[in-house]
Motif scaffolding. Structure first.
Motif, PDB file in Angstrom:
ATOM      1  N   GLU A  14       0.820  -1.219   0.000  1.00 18.84           N
ATOM      2  CA  GLU A  14       0.000   0.000   0.000  1.00 18.84           C
ATOM      3  C   GLU A  14       0.854   1.269   0.000  1.00 18.84           C
ATOM      4  N   LYS A  15       2.130   1.136   0.369  1.00 21.96           N
ATOM      5  CA  LYS A  15       3.013   2.301   0.409  1.00 21.96           C
ATOM      6  C   LYS A  15       3.862   2.432  -0.858  1.00 21.96           C
ATOM      7  N   ILE A  16       3.687   1.495  -1.783  1.00 26.30           N
ATOM      8  CA  ILE A  16       4.463   1.519  -3.028  1.00 26.30           C
ATOM      9  C   ILE A  16       3.595   2.065  -4.155  1.00 26.30           C
ATOM     10  N   ASP A  17       4.126   3.006  -4.918  1.00 27.03           N
ATOM     11  CA  ASP A  17       3.412   3.544  -6.071  1.00 27.03           C
ATOM     12  C   ASP A  17       3.084   2.416  -7.053  1.00 27.03           C
ATOM     13  N   SER A  18       1.844   2.374  -7.500  1.00 29.37           N
ATOM     14  CA  SER A  18       1.382   1.266  -8.345  1.00 29.37           C
ATOM     15  C   SER A  18       2.158   1.165  -9.656  1.00 29.37           C
ATOM     16  N   VAL A  19       2.439   2.307 -10.277  1.00 31.77           N
ATOM     17  CA  VAL A  19       3.173   2.302 -11.546  1.00 31.77           C
ATOM     18  C   VAL A  19       4.602   1.803 -11.331  1.00 31.77           C
ATOM     19  N   ASP A  20       5.240   2.287 -10.270  1.00 32.89           N
ATOM     20  CA  ASP A  20       6.596   1.821  -9.961  1.00 32.89           C
ATOM     21  C   ASP A  20       6.612   0.315  -9.716  1.00 32.89           C
TER      22      ASP A  20
END
Length: 219
Positions: free
Chosen positions: A69-75
């Motif tokens: 949840e803390k990681i950017d989805s695109v990344d």
């Protein structure tokens, strides 16, 4: 069982609707994990959670120790690439389809020679100028696999990658992919109902009715 092997994903108390309920599941890095089970057992739902295509109603999923949840989805999707069972064919010719993922991940576009090599690797005898809209289901599946392989992510998520292929071709392609993944120290997670693919697993996970039947932990 995998002492000294870091986790690529770790799931704790994950629940999604009435489809998935997992107390704990450990997926090691740089290994081949094969997830099996009957249709409706939650395999594809689990796979989609690993690159945030869907989000659990409760629980925690860690990627390399960091909450998803803390990681950017695109990344995340540049590092964790999913091949769906029924892949999308993009507008344009074979060349455009092969490089579509590289454009998304902002990576260098390879030479035509490299593109032809990857077609040969997935046993797809097509020209770079051919129209994929006219391909069979199995040919589209192999084209999409080639696109994913070119992206060279940390993690490959393959959902029923041999479902549209004859058995002999399917086994040979998975053997090639497994060899490539091992050579490049990548992580491969394969969802399949085909018992033949079990032989490639470093870690075999069996699912039924949204639950993990065997070896949830191992770390």
């Amino acid at each position: 069982m995998f002492k000294g092997r870091k986790s690529m994903f770790l799931l704790r108390n994950v629940k999604y609707k009435n489809i998935l309920e997992i107390e704990e599941l450990y997926i090691p890095e740089k290994m081949i994990t094969v997830i099996t089970g009957e249709s409706g057992s939650g395999k594809t739902t689990l796979l989609k959670m690993l690159n945030k295509m869907i989000t659990p109603d409760r629980g925690e999923i860690l990627f390399k120790g960091q909450p998803l949840e803390k990681i950017d989805s695109v990344d995340l999707r540049r590092k964790v690439v999913m091949l769906p069972q029924f892949p999308v064919v993009f507008p344009g010719d074979v060349r455009e389809n092969l490089i579509a993922g590289l454009r998304f991940s902002e990576k260098k576009i390879p030479s035509d020679e490299r593109l032809r090599e990857i077609l040969e690797f997935v046993m797809l005898k097509k020209s770079l100028n051919d129209d994929p809209e006219k391909f069979s289901g199995g040919e589209k599946q192999r084209l999409a696999l080639a696109r994913v392989l070119l992206m060279d992510p940390d993690v490959f998520l393959l959902d029923e990658p041999t479902s549209s292929l004859d058995r002999e071709t399917g086994i040979e392609i998975i053997r090639r992919v497994v060899d490539l993944v091992r050579k490049r120290n990548k992580t491969l997670i394969v969802v399949t109902h085909d018992p033949e693919l079990r032989r490639f697993a470093d870690r075999l996970i069996e699912m039924k009715d949204g639950r993990v039947l065997n070896g949830a932990s191992g770390h």
